[in-house]
Design an enzyme around this catalytic site. Structure first.
Site, PDB file in Angstrom:
ATOM      1  CD1 TRP A  19      24.006  13.718   6.200  1.00  0.00           C
ATOM      2  CD2 TRP A  19      22.757  14.564   4.549  1.00  0.00           C
ATOM      3  NE1 TRP A  19      22.739  13.901   6.677  1.00  0.00           N
ATOM      4  CE2 TRP A  19      21.949  14.420   5.686  1.00  0.00           C
ATOM      5  CE3 TRP A  19      22.198  15.081   3.379  1.00  0.00           C
ATOM      6  CZ2 TRP A  19      20.601  14.765   5.697  1.00  0.00           C
ATOM      7  CZ3 TRP A  19      20.865  15.431   3.383  1.00  0.00           C
ATOM      8  CH2 TRP A  19      20.072  15.267   4.536  1.00  0.00           C
ATOM      9  CG  ASP A  34      24.242  20.072   1.072  1.00  0.00           C
ATOM     10  OD1 ASP A  34      23.728  21.044   1.654  1.00  0.00           O
ATOM     11  OD2 ASP A  34      24.065  18.889   1.434  1.00  0.00           O
TER      12      ASP A  34
HETATM   13  C1  LMR Z   1      23.210  15.159  10.337  1.00  0.00           C
HETATM   14  O1  LMR Z   1      23.969  14.850   9.419  1.00  0.00           O
HETATM   15  O2  LMR Z   1      23.261  14.643  11.470  1.00  0.00           O
HETATM   16  C2  LMR Z   1      22.196  16.240  10.116  1.00  0.00           C
HETATM   17  O3  LMR Z   1      22.312  16.757   8.839  1.00  0.00           O
HETATM   18  C3  LMR Z   1      20.819  15.822  10.463  1.00  0.00           C
HETATM   19  C4  LMR Z   1      20.237  14.862   9.477  1.00  0.00           C
HETATM   20  O4  LMR Z   1      19.096  15.104   9.050  1.00  0.00           O
HETATM   21  O5  LMR Z   1      20.866  13.852   9.147  1.00  0.00           O
END
Ligand code: LMR
Length: 393
Positions: free
Chosen positions: A127, A208
Protein backbone atom coordinates in the site's frame (compact mmCIF):
# COMPACT_ATOMS: atom_id res chain seq x y z
CA UNK A 1 7.57 30.75 7.02
CA UNK A 2 4.93 28.99 4.96
CA UNK A 3 6.55 30.16 1.73
CA UNK A 4 9.38 27.74 2.58
CA UNK A 5 7.13 24.72 2.22
CA UNK A 6 7.89 22.43 -0.70
CA UNK A 7 5.22 20.83 -2.84
CA UNK A 8 4.60 17.25 -1.76
CA UNK A 9 3.92 14.24 -3.93
CA UNK A 10 0.16 13.68 -3.86
CA UNK A 11 -1.19 10.26 -2.89
CA UNK A 12 -1.98 8.49 -6.16
CA UNK A 13 -5.17 6.88 -4.86
CA UNK A 14 -6.58 10.14 -3.56
CA UNK A 15 -5.63 12.07 -6.71
CA UNK A 16 -7.58 9.55 -8.71
CA UNK A 17 -10.68 10.12 -6.57
CA UNK A 18 -10.42 13.85 -7.26
CA UNK A 19 -10.09 13.24 -11.00
CA UNK A 20 -13.08 10.93 -10.93
CA UNK A 21 -15.28 13.45 -9.15
CA UNK A 22 -14.32 16.14 -11.67
CA UNK A 23 -15.20 13.94 -14.67
CA UNK A 24 -18.70 14.79 -15.92
CA UNK A 25 -19.12 11.82 -18.26
CA UNK A 26 -22.25 9.97 -17.14
CA UNK A 27 -20.83 6.55 -17.99
CA UNK A 28 -17.72 6.96 -15.78
CA UNK A 29 -16.66 3.92 -13.72
CA UNK A 30 -14.74 4.21 -10.45
CA UNK A 31 -12.37 1.31 -9.74
CA UNK A 32 -10.09 3.49 -7.61
CA UNK A 33 -10.11 4.02 -3.87
CA UNK A 34 -10.74 0.95 -1.68
CA UNK A 35 -14.29 1.61 -0.57
CA UNK A 36 -17.04 -0.99 -0.82
CA UNK A 37 -19.90 -0.16 -3.17
CA UNK A 38 -23.06 -2.10 -3.88
CA UNK A 39 -24.57 -2.74 -7.32
CA UNK A 40 -25.99 0.81 -7.33
CA UNK A 41 -22.53 2.25 -6.71
CA UNK A 42 -23.52 3.27 -3.18
CA UNK A 43 -21.50 2.65 0.00
CA UNK A 44 -24.24 1.63 2.43
CA UNK A 45 -24.12 1.70 6.21
CA UNK A 46 -24.17 -1.94 7.25
CA UNK A 47 -27.51 -2.98 8.78
CA UNK A 48 -26.08 -4.11 12.13
CA UNK A 49 -24.00 -0.93 12.39
CA UNK A 50 -27.09 1.19 11.81
CA UNK A 51 -29.00 -0.77 14.48
CA UNK A 52 -26.11 -0.35 16.92
CA UNK A 53 -26.03 3.35 16.13
CA UNK A 54 -29.73 3.74 16.95
CA UNK A 55 -29.27 1.84 20.20
CA UNK A 56 -26.23 3.94 21.07
CA UNK A 57 -28.14 7.14 20.40
CA UNK A 58 -30.72 6.02 22.94
CA UNK A 59 -28.34 4.71 25.56
CA UNK A 60 -25.27 6.92 25.43
CA UNK A 61 -25.53 9.48 28.20
CA UNK A 62 -22.12 11.15 28.07
CA UNK A 63 -19.50 12.27 25.60
CA UNK A 64 -16.76 12.63 28.17
CA UNK A 65 -13.29 11.34 27.29
CA UNK A 66 -12.55 7.65 27.20
CA UNK A 67 -9.06 6.60 28.30
CA UNK A 68 -5.96 7.32 26.18
CA UNK A 69 -5.78 3.83 24.70
CA UNK A 70 -9.56 3.75 24.19
CA UNK A 71 -12.27 1.54 25.59
CA UNK A 72 -11.27 -1.84 27.08
CA UNK A 73 -14.40 -3.48 25.67
CA UNK A 74 -13.26 -2.54 22.15
CA UNK A 75 -9.79 -3.97 22.80
CA UNK A 76 -11.14 -7.32 23.90
CA UNK A 77 -13.75 -7.55 21.13
CA UNK A 78 -11.08 -6.85 18.52
CA UNK A 79 -8.67 -9.32 20.09
CA UNK A 80 -11.44 -11.93 19.92
CA UNK A 81 -12.01 -11.19 16.25
CA UNK A 82 -8.43 -10.91 15.06
CA UNK A 83 -6.44 -13.08 17.44
CA UNK A 84 -8.98 -15.41 19.11
CA UNK A 85 -7.02 -17.49 21.64
CA UNK A 86 -3.73 -17.57 19.72
CA UNK A 87 -1.86 -15.67 22.42
CA UNK A 88 -2.29 -14.94 26.15
CA UNK A 89 -4.23 -11.71 26.58
CA UNK A 90 -1.91 -10.39 29.27
CA UNK A 91 0.87 -10.20 26.71
CA UNK A 92 -1.15 -7.88 24.47
CA UNK A 93 -1.13 -4.08 24.80
CA UNK A 94 -3.90 -2.21 23.01
CA UNK A 95 -4.52 1.21 21.63
CA UNK A 96 -7.57 2.47 19.75
CA UNK A 97 -6.53 4.82 16.95
CA UNK A 98 -8.05 6.96 14.20
CA UNK A 99 -8.42 4.25 11.56
CA UNK A 100 -5.95 1.62 10.45
CA UNK A 101 -3.61 4.38 9.28
CA UNK A 102 -3.54 5.80 12.82
CA UNK A 103 -2.66 2.32 14.05
CA UNK A 104 0.19 1.97 11.56
CA UNK A 105 1.51 5.37 12.60
CA UNK A 106 1.37 4.43 16.29
CA UNK A 107 3.16 1.12 15.59
CA UNK A 108 5.90 2.83 13.59
CA UNK A 109 6.48 5.44 16.28
CA UNK A 110 6.59 2.72 18.92
CA UNK A 111 9.18 0.80 16.90
CA UNK A 112 11.15 4.01 16.55
CA UNK A 113 10.95 4.65 20.30
CA UNK A 114 12.34 1.18 20.99
CA UNK A 115 15.06 1.26 18.32
CA UNK A 116 15.36 4.37 16.13
CA UNK A 117 17.52 2.50 13.62
CA UNK A 118 15.11 -0.35 13.01
CA UNK A 119 14.73 -1.46 9.41
CA UNK A 120 11.17 -2.14 8.29
CA UNK A 121 10.65 -4.55 5.38
CA UNK A 122 7.79 -3.89 3.00
CA UNK A 123 6.46 -6.10 0.23
CA UNK A 124 7.12 -4.86 -3.27
CA UNK A 125 4.56 -3.53 -3.97
CA UNK A 126 2.71 -2.52 -0.84
CA UNK A 127 0.00 0.00 0.00
CA UNK A 128 1.60 3.29 -1.11
CA UNK A 129 1.07 4.99 2.24
CA UNK A 130 3.24 2.39 4.02
CA UNK A 131 6.37 3.69 2.32
CA UNK A 132 5.19 7.25 2.57
CA UNK A 133 4.67 7.02 6.35
CA UNK A 134 8.07 5.39 6.84
CA UNK A 135 9.65 8.23 4.89
CA UNK A 136 7.63 10.77 6.85
CA UNK A 137 8.97 9.36 10.11
CA UNK A 138 12.50 9.12 8.72
CA UNK A 139 12.64 5.37 9.23
CA UNK A 140 14.79 2.89 7.37
CA UNK A 141 12.99 0.58 5.01
CA UNK A 142 13.76 -2.09 2.45
CA UNK A 143 11.44 -4.01 0.21
CA UNK A 144 11.11 -7.75 -0.25
CA UNK A 145 10.09 -9.32 -3.53
CA UNK A 146 6.46 -10.34 -3.52
CA UNK A 147 4.69 -10.10 -6.84
CA UNK A 148 5.32 -11.73 -10.18
CA UNK A 149 4.12 -8.95 -12.48
CA UNK A 150 3.92 -11.30 -15.49
CA UNK A 151 1.77 -13.96 -13.85
CA UNK A 152 0.01 -11.46 -11.52
CA UNK A 153 0.61 -13.92 -8.66
CA UNK A 154 2.80 -14.08 -5.58
CA UNK A 155 6.39 -14.85 -6.54
CA UNK A 156 6.84 -17.03 -3.49
CA UNK A 157 10.39 -18.29 -4.17
CA UNK A 158 11.52 -14.69 -4.72
CA UNK A 159 9.74 -13.61 -1.53
CA UNK A 160 11.54 -16.28 0.52
CA UNK A 161 14.85 -15.46 -1.13
CA UNK A 162 14.53 -11.75 -0.26
CA UNK A 163 13.46 -12.45 3.29
CA UNK A 164 16.70 -14.39 3.73
CA UNK A 165 18.27 -10.93 4.01
CA UNK A 166 16.30 -10.06 7.17
CA UNK A 167 18.52 -9.36 10.18
CA UNK A 168 17.78 -9.93 13.86
CA UNK A 169 15.53 -7.15 15.17
CA UNK A 170 14.26 -6.12 11.74
CA UNK A 171 10.52 -5.58 11.44
CA UNK A 172 8.74 -7.30 8.56
CA UNK A 173 5.41 -5.84 7.52
CA UNK A 174 2.99 -8.45 6.17
CA UNK A 175 -0.55 -7.88 4.92
CA UNK A 176 -2.71 -10.08 7.15
CA UNK A 177 -4.97 -10.98 4.22
CA UNK A 178 -6.24 -9.53 0.94
CA UNK A 179 -2.95 -7.97 -0.18
CA UNK A 180 -3.25 -4.34 -1.26
CA UNK A 181 -2.63 -3.50 -4.11
CA UNK A 182 -2.11 -6.88 -5.79
CA UNK A 183 -4.92 -9.14 -4.51
CA UNK A 184 -2.39 -12.00 -4.56
CA UNK A 185 -1.90 -13.77 -1.24
CA UNK A 186 0.26 -16.48 0.26
CA UNK A 187 -1.48 -19.70 1.28
CA UNK A 188 -1.55 -21.24 4.75
CA UNK A 189 1.43 -23.53 4.15
CA UNK A 190 3.41 -20.56 2.93
CA UNK A 191 2.39 -18.57 6.03
CA UNK A 192 3.85 -21.41 8.13
CA UNK A 193 7.11 -21.34 6.18
CA UNK A 194 7.39 -17.55 6.30
CA UNK A 195 6.76 -17.72 10.07
CA UNK A 196 9.55 -20.29 10.51
CA UNK A 197 11.95 -18.25 8.41
CA UNK A 198 11.26 -15.02 10.27
CA UNK A 199 11.48 -16.78 13.64
CA UNK A 200 14.87 -18.19 12.68
CA UNK A 201 15.98 -14.70 11.64
CA UNK A 202 14.87 -13.13 14.93
CA UNK A 203 12.56 -10.72 13.08
CA UNK A 204 9.51 -8.98 14.52
CA UNK A 205 6.38 -9.38 12.39
CA UNK A 206 4.14 -6.38 11.88
CA UNK A 207 0.77 -7.36 10.43
CA UNK A 208 -1.46 -4.78 8.78
CA UNK A 209 -4.93 -6.32 8.58
CA UNK A 210 -7.54 -4.08 6.97
CA UNK A 211 -9.76 -6.49 5.04
CA UNK A 212 -10.56 -9.35 7.43
CA UNK A 213 -13.69 -11.04 6.10
CA UNK A 214 -13.24 -9.85 2.51
CA UNK A 215 -11.05 -12.76 1.36
CA UNK A 216 -11.86 -16.34 2.32
CA UNK A 217 -13.99 -15.58 5.39
CA UNK A 218 -13.70 -13.89 8.77
CA UNK A 219 -11.91 -16.78 10.49
CA UNK A 220 -9.93 -17.91 7.46
CA UNK A 221 -8.53 -14.43 6.85
CA UNK A 222 -7.09 -14.33 10.37
CA UNK A 223 -5.04 -17.50 9.84
CA UNK A 224 -1.67 -15.84 9.23
CA UNK A 225 -2.05 -13.25 11.98
CA UNK A 226 -3.07 -15.84 14.56
CA UNK A 227 -0.30 -18.19 13.48
CA UNK A 228 2.36 -15.51 13.97
CA UNK A 229 0.81 -14.44 17.29
CA UNK A 230 1.02 -18.01 18.54
CA UNK A 231 4.71 -18.32 17.66
CA UNK A 232 6.52 -15.02 18.09
CA UNK A 233 7.68 -13.52 21.37
CA UNK A 234 7.00 -10.04 19.95
CA UNK A 235 4.66 -8.85 17.24
CA UNK A 236 2.85 -5.69 16.17
CA UNK A 237 -0.62 -5.61 14.63
CA UNK A 238 -2.51 -2.70 13.07
CA UNK A 239 -6.16 -3.54 12.37
CA UNK A 240 -8.71 -1.38 10.58
CA UNK A 241 -12.49 -1.47 11.00
CA UNK A 242 -13.09 0.86 8.04
CA UNK A 243 -13.87 -1.80 5.46
CA UNK A 244 -15.30 -4.81 7.29
CA UNK A 245 -17.65 -2.62 9.33
CA UNK A 246 -18.08 -0.04 6.55
CA UNK A 247 -17.32 2.84 8.94
CA UNK A 248 -14.65 4.59 6.88
CA UNK A 249 -15.26 8.13 8.11
CA UNK A 250 -15.57 7.15 11.76
CA UNK A 251 -11.81 6.43 11.75
CA UNK A 252 -11.73 3.24 13.75
CA UNK A 253 -8.59 1.19 14.13
CA UNK A 254 -6.52 -0.52 16.78
CA UNK A 255 -2.95 -1.43 17.66
CA UNK A 256 -2.34 -4.77 19.29
CA UNK A 257 1.26 -5.15 20.38
CA UNK A 258 2.39 -8.51 21.68
CA UNK A 259 5.25 -8.44 24.18
CA UNK A 260 7.33 -11.38 25.39
CA UNK A 261 5.70 -11.33 28.83
CA UNK A 262 3.00 -9.56 30.84
CA UNK A 263 5.50 -7.29 32.62
CA UNK A 264 6.92 -5.94 29.37
CA UNK A 265 3.37 -5.58 28.03
CA UNK A 266 2.68 -3.00 30.76
CA UNK A 267 5.52 -0.76 29.57
CA UNK A 268 4.53 -1.33 25.95
CA UNK A 269 1.04 -0.20 26.93
CA UNK A 270 2.43 3.04 28.37
CA UNK A 271 4.27 3.72 25.13
CA UNK A 272 1.24 3.07 22.92
CA UNK A 273 -0.89 5.37 25.10
CA UNK A 274 1.86 8.00 25.11
CA UNK A 275 1.91 8.01 21.30
CA UNK A 276 -1.83 8.71 21.25
CA UNK A 277 -1.39 11.53 23.74
CA UNK A 278 1.38 13.16 21.72
CA UNK A 279 -0.39 12.86 18.40
CA UNK A 280 -4.04 13.61 19.13
CA UNK A 281 -4.71 12.67 22.74
CA UNK A 282 -7.88 10.55 23.00
CA UNK A 283 -8.88 8.28 20.13
CA UNK A 284 -12.26 8.61 18.39
CA UNK A 285 -14.81 6.48 20.22
CA UNK A 286 -18.04 6.40 18.22
CA UNK A 287 -16.92 3.84 15.65
CA UNK A 288 -15.11 1.76 18.25
CA UNK A 289 -18.26 1.60 20.36
CA UNK A 290 -20.36 0.51 17.37
CA UNK A 291 -17.84 -2.22 16.56
CA UNK A 292 -17.88 -3.41 20.17
CA UNK A 293 -21.68 -3.53 20.21
CA UNK A 294 -21.81 -5.41 16.91
CA UNK A 295 -19.17 -7.92 17.94
CA UNK A 296 -20.54 -8.63 21.41
CA UNK A 297 -24.33 -8.64 20.87
CA UNK A 298 -25.17 -12.08 19.39
CA UNK A 299 -28.02 -10.76 17.23
CA UNK A 300 -26.12 -7.80 15.84
CA UNK A 301 -23.09 -9.96 15.29
CA UNK A 302 -25.02 -12.56 13.33
CA UNK A 303 -26.56 -9.85 11.16
CA UNK A 304 -23.19 -8.21 10.54
CA UNK A 305 -21.47 -11.52 9.79
CA UNK A 306 -24.20 -12.37 7.27
CA UNK A 307 -23.88 -9.01 5.54
CA UNK A 308 -20.09 -9.23 5.47
CA UNK A 309 -20.45 -12.64 3.88
CA UNK A 310 -22.81 -11.18 1.25
CA UNK A 311 -20.19 -8.54 0.48
CA UNK A 312 -17.44 -11.14 0.24
CA UNK A 313 -19.31 -13.60 -1.95
CA UNK A 314 -20.63 -10.74 -4.09
CA UNK A 315 -17.05 -9.66 -4.81
CA UNK A 316 -16.06 -13.26 -5.59
CA UNK A 317 -18.88 -13.49 -8.12
CA UNK A 318 -17.77 -10.20 -9.72
CA UNK A 319 -14.20 -11.49 -9.90
CA UNK A 320 -15.39 -14.57 -11.78
CA UNK A 321 -17.56 -12.48 -14.11
CA UNK A 322 -14.70 -10.16 -15.00
CA UNK A 323 -12.28 -13.07 -15.52
CA UNK A 324 -14.83 -14.78 -17.80
CA UNK A 325 -15.63 -11.60 -19.73
CA UNK A 326 -11.93 -10.86 -20.27
CA UNK A 327 -11.40 -14.43 -21.44
CA UNK A 328 -14.19 -14.02 -23.95
CA UNK A 329 -12.92 -10.63 -25.13
CA UNK A 330 -9.21 -11.47 -25.33
CA UNK A 331 -9.49 -15.16 -26.27
CA UNK A 332 -6.84 -15.93 -23.64
CA UNK A 333 -6.53 -17.04 -20.02
CA UNK A 334 -4.27 -14.13 -19.26
CA UNK A 335 -6.71 -12.63 -16.74
CA UNK A 336 -7.68 -15.88 -15.00
CA UNK A 337 -5.82 -14.68 -11.90
CA UNK A 338 -8.64 -12.21 -11.15
CA UNK A 339 -10.82 -15.10 -9.98
CA UNK A 340 -7.98 -16.53 -7.87
CA UNK A 341 -7.10 -13.27 -6.15
CA UNK A 342 -8.83 -12.38 -2.89
CA UNK A 343 -9.95 -9.20 -1.21
CA UNK A 344 -10.93 -5.84 -2.52
CA UNK A 345 -8.22 -5.45 -5.18
CA UNK A 346 -6.53 -7.03 -8.14
CA UNK A 347 -3.64 -5.64 -10.09
CA UNK A 348 -4.42 -6.26 -13.74
CA UNK A 349 -0.88 -6.01 -15.09
CA UNK A 350 -1.58 -3.15 -17.51
CA UNK A 351 0.95 -0.43 -18.32
CA UNK A 352 0.56 3.10 -17.02
CA UNK A 353 -0.21 4.21 -20.62
CA UNK A 354 -2.98 1.65 -20.91
CA UNK A 355 -4.42 2.80 -17.57
CA UNK A 356 -4.42 6.42 -18.77
CA UNK A 357 -6.01 5.46 -22.08
CA UNK A 358 -8.82 3.63 -20.26
CA UNK A 359 -9.42 6.74 -18.20
CA UNK A 360 -9.30 9.19 -21.09
CA UNK A 361 -11.14 7.15 -23.71
CA UNK A 362 -13.55 5.11 -21.60
CA UNK A 363 -13.87 7.02 -18.30
CA UNK A 364 -12.67 3.88 -16.47
CA UNK A 365 -10.69 4.91 -13.41
CA UNK A 366 -8.10 2.61 -11.86
CA UNK A 367 -4.89 3.35 -9.97
CA UNK A 368 -1.83 3.88 -12.21
CA UNK A 369 -0.34 0.50 -11.33
CA UNK A 370 -3.58 -1.01 -12.78
CA UNK A 371 -5.04 -1.87 -9.37
CA UNK A 372 -8.81 -2.17 -9.56
CA UNK A 373 -11.32 -2.07 -6.74
CA UNK A 374 -13.40 -5.20 -7.28
CA UNK A 375 -16.34 -3.60 -5.45
CA UNK A 376 -16.49 -0.98 -8.22
CA UNK A 377 -17.52 -3.73 -10.67
CA UNK A 378 -21.19 -4.36 -11.39
CA UNK A 379 -22.97 -6.86 -13.63
CA UNK A 380 -23.65 -3.93 -15.93
CA UNK A 381 -20.15 -2.48 -16.16
CA UNK A 382 -18.16 -5.74 -16.34
CA UNK A 383 -18.79 -6.25 -20.10
CA UNK A 384 -17.90 -2.60 -20.76
CA UNK A 385 -14.68 -2.85 -18.79
CA UNK A 386 -13.71 -6.16 -20.39
CA UNK A 387 -14.21 -4.74 -23.90
CA UNK A 388 -12.25 -1.60 -23.08
CA UNK A 389 -9.37 -3.49 -21.46
CA UNK A 390 -9.17 -5.88 -24.42
CA UNK A 391 -9.07 -2.87 -26.75
CA UNK A 392 -6.06 -1.25 -25.05
CA UNK A 393 -3.95 -4.41 -24.91
C1 LMR B 1 -7.01 2.06 -0.55
O1 LMR B 1 -5.95 1.45 -0.62
O2 LMR B 1 -7.64 2.46 -1.55
C2 LMR B 1 -7.63 2.31 0.79
O3 LMR B 1 -6.85 1.76 1.79
C3 LMR B 1 -7.95 3.74 1.02
C4 LMR B 1 -6.74 4.59 1.25
O4 LMR B 1 -6.76 5.35 2.22
O5 LMR B 1 -5.80 4.54 0.45
Amino acid sequence: MLNNLKPRPADKILVLSTLFRADDRAEKIDLGVGVYKNAEGHTPIMRAVKSAEKQLWNEEDTKTYTSLPGDAGFHQAMADMVLADSVDRDRISFCATPGGTGAIHNVLETIQAAHPDTTVWLSNPSWGNHQSMLNHLGMKSVSYDYFDAEACAVDYPAMLASLQGVKEGDVVLLHGCCHNPTGANINNTQWEEVAELLLAKGAIPFVDIAYQGFGNGLEEDAFGTRLLASKFPEMMIAASCSKNFGIYRERTGIVMAISADAETAKVTQQTLSHMNRQNFSFPPDHGARLVTMVLTDPELRAEWAAELEEVRTGMLALRQQLADALKAETGSDRFGFIADHRGMFSRLGLTEEQVIKLREDNAIYMVGDSRINIAGLTQKNVPIIAKAVAAVL
